[in-house]
Design an enzyme around this catalytic site. Structure first.
Site, PDB file in Angstrom:
ATOM      1  N   THR A   1       3.505 -11.721   1.324  1.00 51.02           N
ATOM      2  CA  THR A   1       4.535 -10.920   0.675  1.00 51.02           C
ATOM      3  C   THR A   1       5.795 -11.738   0.402  1.00 51.02           C
ATOM      4  O   THR A   1       6.133 -12.647   1.173  1.00 51.02           O
ATOM      5  CB  THR A   1       4.878  -9.689   1.544  1.00 51.02           C
TER       6      THR A   1
ATOM      7  N   TYR B   1       6.565  -5.371  10.170  1.00 51.96           N
ATOM      8  CA  TYR B   1       5.455  -5.579   9.224  1.00 51.96           C
ATOM      9  C   TYR B   1       5.590  -6.945   8.538  1.00 51.96           C
ATOM     10  O   TYR B   1       4.653  -7.746   8.523  1.00 51.96           O
ATOM     11  CB  TYR B   1       5.413  -4.461   8.167  1.00 51.96           C
ATOM     12  N   HIS B   2       6.788  -7.185   7.950  1.00 56.23           N
ATOM     13  CA  HIS B   2       6.964  -8.443   7.225  1.00 56.23           C
ATOM     14  C   HIS B   2       6.781  -9.651   8.176  1.00 56.23           C
ATOM     15  O   HIS B   2       6.278 -10.701   7.771  1.00 56.23           O
ATOM     16  CB  HIS B   2       8.349  -8.490   6.566  1.00 56.23           C
TER      17      HIS B   2
ATOM     18  N   LYS C   1       3.292 -10.881   8.441  1.00 62.50           N
ATOM     19  CA  LYS C   1       2.860 -11.707   7.302  1.00 62.50           C
ATOM     20  C   LYS C   1       3.251 -13.173   7.529  1.00 62.50           C
ATOM     21  O   LYS C   1       2.551 -14.090   7.100  1.00 62.50           O
ATOM     22  CB  LYS C   1       3.490 -11.178   6.018  1.00 62.50           C
TER      23      LYS C   1
ATOM     24  N   SER D   1      11.261  -6.760   8.617  1.00 65.15           N
ATOM     25  CA  SER D   1      10.677  -5.675   9.427  1.00 65.15           C
ATOM     26  C   SER D   1       9.571  -6.287  10.280  1.00 65.15           C
ATOM     27  O   SER D   1       9.131  -7.419  10.019  1.00 65.15           O
ATOM     28  CB  SER D   1      10.076  -4.582   8.531  1.00 65.15           C
TER      29      SER D   1
HETATM   30  P1  NAD Z   1      -3.075   0.091   1.423  1.00 65.91           P
HETATM   31  O1  NAD Z   1      -2.571   0.659   2.689  1.00 65.91           O
HETATM   32  O2  NAD Z   1      -3.180   0.967   0.225  1.00 65.91           O
HETATM   33  O3  NAD Z   1      -4.523  -0.565   1.646  1.00 65.91           O
HETATM   34  C1  NAD Z   1      -4.844  -1.329   2.777  1.00 65.91           C
HETATM   35  C2  NAD Z   1      -6.328  -1.121   3.056  1.00 65.91           C
HETATM   36  O4  NAD Z   1      -6.685  -1.943   4.174  1.00 65.91           O
HETATM   37  C3  NAD Z   1      -6.677   0.318   3.422  1.00 65.91           C
HETATM   38  O5  NAD Z   1      -7.750   0.772   2.661  1.00 65.91           O
HETATM   39  C4  NAD Z   1      -7.004   0.244   4.906  1.00 65.91           C
HETATM   40  O6  NAD Z   1      -7.968   1.209   5.305  1.00 65.91           O
HETATM   41  C5  NAD Z   1      -7.504  -1.192   5.037  1.00 65.91           C
HETATM   42  N1  NAD Z   1      -7.348  -1.716   6.407  1.00 65.91           N
HETATM   43  C6  NAD Z   1      -6.214  -1.746   7.161  1.00 65.91           C
HETATM   44  N2  NAD Z   1      -6.474  -2.256   8.374  1.00 65.91           N
HETATM   45  C7  NAD Z   1      -7.794  -2.593   8.370  1.00 65.91           C
HETATM   46  C8  NAD Z   1      -8.661  -3.137   9.340  1.00 65.91           C
HETATM   47  N3  NAD Z   1      -8.240  -3.422  10.581  1.00 65.91           N
HETATM   48  N4  NAD Z   1      -9.951  -3.368   9.013  1.00 65.91           N
HETATM   49  C9  NAD Z   1     -10.394  -3.054   7.754  1.00 65.91           C
HETATM   50  N5  NAD Z   1      -9.633  -2.492   6.808  1.00 65.91           N
HETATM   51  C10 NAD Z   1      -8.335  -2.263   7.122  1.00 65.91           C
HETATM   52  O7  NAD Z   1      -2.178  -1.198   1.084  1.00 65.91           O
HETATM   53  P2  NAD Z   1      -1.970  -1.936  -0.319  1.00 65.91           P
HETATM   54  O8  NAD Z   1      -0.730  -1.442  -0.923  1.00 65.91           O
HETATM   55  O9  NAD Z   1      -3.226  -1.925  -1.083  1.00 65.91           O
HETATM   56  O10 NAD Z   1      -1.675  -3.417   0.187  1.00 65.91           O
HETATM   57  C11 NAD Z   1      -2.766  -4.327   0.339  1.00 65.91           C
HETATM   58  C12 NAD Z   1      -2.245  -5.664   0.810  1.00 65.91           C
HETATM   59  O11 NAD Z   1      -1.319  -6.171  -0.140  1.00 65.91           O
HETATM   60  C13 NAD Z   1      -1.505  -5.607   2.148  1.00 65.91           C
HETATM   61  O12 NAD Z   1      -1.862  -6.717   2.925  1.00 65.91           O
HETATM   62  C14 NAD Z   1      -0.055  -5.666   1.761  1.00 65.91           C
HETATM   63  O13 NAD Z   1       0.683  -6.264   2.778  1.00 65.91           O
HETATM   64  C15 NAD Z   1      -0.094  -6.504   0.496  1.00 65.91           C
HETATM   65  N6  NAD Z   1       1.031  -6.196  -0.406  1.00 65.91           N
HETATM   66  C16 NAD Z   1       1.188  -4.928  -0.900  1.00 65.91           C
HETATM   67  C17 NAD Z   1       2.271  -4.648  -1.718  1.00 65.91           C
HETATM   68  C18 NAD Z   1       2.533  -3.265  -2.271  1.00 65.91           C
HETATM   69  O14 NAD Z   1       3.625  -3.049  -2.837  1.00 65.91           O
HETATM   70  N7  NAD Z   1       1.617  -2.318  -2.145  1.00 65.91           N
HETATM   71  C19 NAD Z   1       3.168  -5.676  -2.055  1.00 65.91           C
HETATM   72  C20 NAD Z   1       2.976  -6.950  -1.526  1.00 65.91           C
HETATM   73  C21 NAD Z   1       1.893  -7.205  -0.703  1.00 65.91           C
HETATM   74  N1  USQ Z   2      14.439   1.426  -1.292  1.00 63.48           N
HETATM   75  C1  USQ Z   2      15.380   2.293  -1.811  1.00 63.48           C
HETATM   76  N2  USQ Z   2      15.029   3.596  -1.926  1.00 63.48           N
HETATM   77  C2  USQ Z   2      13.797   4.072  -1.582  1.00 63.48           C
HETATM   78  C3  USQ Z   2      12.847   3.178  -1.065  1.00 63.48           C
HETATM   79  C4  USQ Z   2      13.211   1.859  -0.924  1.00 63.48           C
HETATM   80  O1  USQ Z   2      16.497   1.903  -2.148  1.00 63.48           O
HETATM   81  O2  USQ Z   2      13.568   5.275  -1.723  1.00 63.48           O
HETATM   82  C5  USQ Z   2      14.771  -0.016  -1.180  1.00 63.48           C
HETATM   83  C6  USQ Z   2      14.571  -0.602   0.218  1.00 63.48           C
HETATM   84  O3  USQ Z   2      15.718  -0.410   1.006  1.00 63.48           O
HETATM   85  C7  USQ Z   2      14.274  -2.051  -0.109  1.00 63.48           C
HETATM   86  C8  USQ Z   2      13.593  -2.002  -1.463  1.00 63.48           C
HETATM   87  O4  USQ Z   2      13.868  -0.715  -2.014  1.00 63.48           O
HETATM   88  O5  USQ Z   2      15.467  -2.774  -0.244  1.00 63.48           O
HETATM   89  C9  USQ Z   2      12.086  -2.192  -1.414  1.00 63.48           C
HETATM   90  O6  USQ Z   2      11.539  -1.215  -0.535  1.00 63.48           O
HETATM   91  P1  USQ Z   2      10.003  -0.758  -0.672  1.00 63.48           P
HETATM   92  O7  USQ Z   2       9.747   0.308   0.332  1.00 63.48           O
HETATM   93  O8  USQ Z   2       9.659  -0.498  -2.083  1.00 63.48           O
HETATM   94  O9  USQ Z   2       9.236  -2.127  -0.318  1.00 63.48           O
HETATM   95  P2  USQ Z   2       9.066  -2.906   1.049  1.00 63.48           P
HETATM   96  O10 USQ Z   2       9.448  -2.116   2.237  1.00 63.48           O
HETATM   97  O11 USQ Z   2       9.747  -4.227   0.871  1.00 63.48           O
HETATM   98  O12 USQ Z   2       7.500  -3.101   1.123  1.00 63.48           O
HETATM   99  C10 USQ Z   2       6.650  -3.072  -0.035  1.00 63.48           C
HETATM  100  C11 USQ Z   2       5.235  -2.894   0.432  1.00 63.48           C
HETATM  101  C12 USQ Z   2       4.849  -4.085   1.305  1.00 63.48           C
HETATM  102  C13 USQ Z   2       5.083  -5.376   0.535  1.00 63.48           C
HETATM  103  C14 USQ Z   2       6.508  -5.465   0.021  1.00 63.48           C
HETATM  104  C15 USQ Z   2       6.721  -6.624  -0.929  1.00 63.48           C
HETATM  105  O13 USQ Z   2       5.105  -1.678   1.164  1.00 63.48           O
HETATM  106  O14 USQ Z   2       3.480  -3.991   1.654  1.00 63.48           O
HETATM  107  O15 USQ Z   2       4.834  -6.475   1.367  1.00 63.48           O
HETATM  108  O16 USQ Z   2       6.806  -4.280  -0.756  1.00 63.48           O
HETATM  109  S1  USQ Z   2       8.256  -7.427  -0.644  1.00 63.48           S
HETATM  110  O17 USQ Z   2       9.314  -6.418  -0.714  1.00 63.48           O
HETATM  111  O18 USQ Z   2       8.423  -8.417  -1.671  1.00 63.48           O
HETATM  112  O19 USQ Z   2       8.184  -8.000   0.666  1.00 63.48           O
END
Ligand code: NAD
Ligand code: USQ
Length: 390
Positions: A144, A181-182, A185, A179
């Site tokens: 990410t 979570y981050h 990564k 966070s």
């Molecule tokens: P999501 O929650 O929609 O999908 C994640 C999937 O992984 C789910 O289907 C879940 O069941 C599966 N999973 C989780 N833990 C598992 C485990 N232990 N074994 C097998 N399967 C498991 O998430 P997403 O939005 O599709 O994100 C996918 C990936 O992309 C993540 O790693 C996330 O960090 C990354 N990512 C997402 C975004 C975003 O904005 N959605 C942005 C940047 C990076």
């Molecule tokens: N934010 C608002 N209002 C909202 C929701 C969010 O202002 O209602 C702000 C947050 O404070 C933050 C930004 O928008 O500054 C992004 O928040 P987000 O919830 O859209 O994204 P984030 O928490 O960063 O996480 C999401 C995905 C995560 C991925 C990440 C990419 O859930 O899986 O890793 O985006 S990145 O942000 O580049 O790390």
């Protein structure tokens, strides 16, 4: 090309599985469906109803555009995971299968720990399974952009050239995640870089920005293929949330000053970038980072864009600067690049009114399913130190 897509039932994974299958790859999804369980536990649900994984795969295979197989496997269960690698023998493994919400990871100790174990142990298991079973497979790992944080210098792609006390080196770019979570990564990236150096595995770490958008070419083809679209305060990402909020007349929830700038990418580009990475594998022993995004926006600018698109549809929208539940800079420098993907031919889809209209229309079509009680944020990671509260 045989591709294993871990997390292929999720938002990015499902769209990618369909796209790679349509491109002629032999796709197997590995997912334990835990995200569907977490939704239930949190009392949230995606905007449009999701078909079961069996219905999804059946509907896709019936179309005759490709063939997807599904395996229910938890990446934290090493033996099960290694068994799938043994059966499938993939050329590429795309790893999306993690807990991906920052707010989820900040709810309490238990959710932070679940995120850490699920993500970090799952990633480590996958690396060991690759070493034991498929050491020549190419790992394409979803990282990410948030690993870098918001430093006061331009963000590079994974590595930075440093001169220190007269000596030079190319070192991993400093990480300041926002966070738990981050943070997972960052741990993953360290693990992957390590195994490429010491075991000679090969990997592409896609540092992806915030994903937005509802459809890809394939998810439109049948009702069972519809993708997940989250709008709640735990899993909903900012632009998708704003579109749903606009559709139901909820003020757009800009956290704090709204100057927080992030990198963004359309789900249609997510699937194309993963395809580029899979088709152009890293060399054996190589660890490379691609910044996977198309454009940079502040959240305040995004709210203005959504309000504008909604107004063009005859929907009046208000923007509200709500108290920021997160500890993050609200005004800061943010500049970065995605040259690695562009050098492979990536042509970004830019955010326009049409995409916003599509998301708002999806929300209008599912208006009766929208739960207003899960929109306002309730998870806070502000400091509790009294001297910092004033
Ligand atoms: P999501 O929650 O929609 O999908 C994640 C999937 O992984 C789910 O289907 C879940 O069941 C599966 N999973 C989780 N833990 C598992 C485990 N232990 N074994 C097998 N399967 C498991 O998430 P997403 O939005 O599709 O994100 C996918 C990936 O992309 C993540 O790693 C996330 O960090 C990354 N990512 C997402 C975004 C975003 O904005 N959605 C942005 C940047 C990076
Ligand atoms: N934010 C608002 N209002 C909202 C929701 C969010 O202002 O209602 C702000 C947050 O404070 C933050 C930004 O928008 O500054 C992004 O928040 P987000 O919830 O859209 O994204 P984030 O928490 O960063 O996480 C999401 C995905 C995560 C991925 C990440 C990419 O859930 O899986 O890793 O985006 S990145 O942000 O580049 O790390």
């Amino acid at each position: 090309m045989k591709v294993l897509i871990v997390g292929g039932d999720g938002y990015c994974g499902w769209a990618t599985a369909l796209h790679l299958s349509a491109a002629g790859m032999d796709v197997t999804i590995a997912d334990n469906l835990v995200r569907r369980e977490w939704d239930k536990a949190l009392g949230i649900a995606p905007l449009a109803p999701l078909a079961t994984i069996g219905e999804r795969v059946h509907a896709w295979n019936k179309l005759g555009k490709g063939e997807i197989a599904y395996r229910n496997v938890d990446v934290v269960d090493y033996d099960a995971l290694a068994g799938v690698l043994q059966d499938v023998k993939p050329d590429a493994i795309v790893h999306f299968g993690q807990q991906r919400s920052a707010p989820y990871s900040m709810i309490d100790r238990e959710h932070a720990m679940r995120t850490l174990v699920n993500n970090t142990a799952g990633n480590l298991n996958l690396l060991w399974a690759m070493r034991e079973v498929t050491p020549e497979a190419h790992l394409v790992k979803l990282g990410t952009m948030g690993e870098y944080g918001t430093p006061n210098i331009d963000i590079e792609e994974g590595f930075i050239d440093i001169e220190h006390k007269g000596r030079r080196d190319r070192l991993p770019f400093p990480k300041q995640p926002g966070s738990f979570y981050h943070l997972t990564k960052v741990h993953d990236s360290d693990q992957i870089f390590f195994v490429c150096r010491v075991w000679g595995l090969r990997a592409t770490d896609l540092h992806q920005g915030v994903v937005y958008g509802a459809h890809t070419e394939q998810t439109r083809l049948a009702p069972e293929l519809v993708n997940r679209f989250d709008y709640d305060h735990i899993y909903g990402t900012v632009l998708n949330r704003f579109c749903v909020q606009a559709a139901i007349g909820h003020p757009l929830t800009v956290y704090g000053l709204g100057g927080q700038t992030r990198s963004f990418i359309n789900i249609r580009d997510t699937v194309r970038c993963v395809e580029l990475a899979v088709n152009n594998p890293a060399e054996q022993g190589e660890y490379r980072v691609f910044n996977q995004f198309t454009e940079l926006f502040s959240v305040g600018d995004l709210a203005e864009k959504v309000a504008h698109a909604a107004q063009n549809m005859g929907i009046g929208v208000t923007i509200q600067n709500v108290s920021n539940p997160r500890s993050e800079k609200e005004m800061h420098h943010y500049s970065t690049d995605n040259a690695n993907l562009r050098s492979l031919g990536f042509e970004p889809t830019l955010l326009d009114d049409a995409v916003l209209r599509e998301c708002i229309e999806l929300a209008l079509a599912n208006r009766e399913r929208i739960d207003r009680s899960v929109i306002d944020p309730t998870v806070s990671w502000r400091p509790r130190v009294s001297s910092l509260l004033a």
